[in-house]
Design an enzyme around this catalytic site. Sequence first.
Site, PDB file in Angstrom:
ATOM      1  N   HIS A 189       0.856  -1.186   0.000  1.00  0.00           N
ATOM      2  CA  HIS A 189       0.000   0.000   0.000  1.00  0.00           C
ATOM      3  C   HIS A 189       0.894   1.238   0.000  1.00  0.00           C
ATOM      4  CE1 HIS A 189      -2.811   3.089   1.238  1.00  0.00           C
ATOM      5  NE2 HIS A 189      -3.790   2.267   0.883  1.00  0.00           N
ATOM      6  N   GLU A 213      -3.914   2.021  -7.370  1.00  0.00           N
ATOM      7  CA  GLU A 213      -4.284   3.098  -6.456  1.00  0.00           C
ATOM      8  C   GLU A 213      -3.354   4.290  -6.677  1.00  0.00           C
ATOM      9  OE1 GLU A 213      -6.578   1.636  -2.804  1.00  0.00           O
ATOM     10  OE2 GLU A 213      -4.462   1.621  -2.292  1.00  0.00           O
TER      11      GLU A 213
HETATM   12  P1  PGA Z   1      -9.562   6.038   0.187  1.00  0.00           P
HETATM   13  O1  PGA Z   1      -8.370   4.996   0.485  1.00  0.00           O
HETATM   14  O2  PGA Z   1     -10.721   5.243  -0.322  1.00  0.00           O
HETATM   15  O3  PGA Z   1      -9.805   6.711   1.486  1.00  0.00           O
HETATM   16  O4  PGA Z   1      -9.041   6.980  -0.866  1.00  0.00           O
HETATM   17  C1  PGA Z   1      -8.104   3.939  -0.377  1.00  0.00           C
HETATM   18  C2  PGA Z   1      -6.901   3.179   0.097  1.00  0.00           C
HETATM   19  O5  PGA Z   1      -6.004   3.799   0.716  1.00  0.00           O
HETATM   20  O6  PGA Z   1      -6.809   1.962  -0.080  1.00  0.00           O
END
Ligand code: PGA
Length: 250
Positions: free
Chosen positions: A94, A164
């Site tokens: 992440h 992401e």
């Molecule tokens: P968010 O986070 O939906 O608050 O943008 C997503 C993540 O960090 O996996």
Amino acid sequence: MKYLIANWKMKLTIAESAALAEEVRDYLARVPVSLKIILCPSFPALPAVREVIQGTALELGAQDVAHLDRASLTGAVSSLQLQELGVTTVLVGHSERRAHFGETNDRVGEKARYALAQGLRTVVCVGESTAERTAGMTDTIVAQQVHAAIEGATHPENLIIAYEPVWAIGTGTPVALTDAHATARSIVQLLGDGVSHHPAASVLYGGSVDHRTIGDFTGAPLCGTLVGNASQTAQGLIALLRVFSTSSSS
Ligand code: PGA
């Protein structure tokens, strides 16, 4: 199967995590949805959440995992230990782990290989920063991260990549759907090239998804979403689930 993975980060206490899991469980008992839902509380809350969701279709995920088992790694948690707690799925790489804990592509790759070898569904997070996007490097960065994650990976059927973009996480502004699709397609291609027999539908999107956008971000070529903020309250999470309700009593 489409996924909704709820990343609760370090936002909730153990009691709050269990209470949220209970609300979701009770909602789903009344209103079935066509999704695989994986709850990822922080490590200490795993046993409490497990107890709540036992016997349901809800699954338990962890937000990180060590790259080894039974090692002298103070503060780390292993695949073996997570499996003992009923965890089926782990997140690795992440962007918050990369930014705050210095995790490199190589380390993320080690973690992914280890977790996959142990039979865990492994979600590798990739994505470019604002500066990288501005410099037109999105494809290069994502390709490097995906390559590092899939090199030597076994059990490709358990490997999921979550795209992401760092700049979209927690900002309220998700990436444009067309950009998410384009990146998802190139990741699927990279997976096909790099991991033999990799199932094509295994790319999630994450970054400021909420109930207004989750429907779009769950459609092909994406296989679901990884959601932070919007999944951390009962109201938010149930609003996400309602989008996928298969009955009219939601
Ligand atoms: P968010 O986070 O939906 O608050 O943008 C997503 C993540 O960090 O996996």
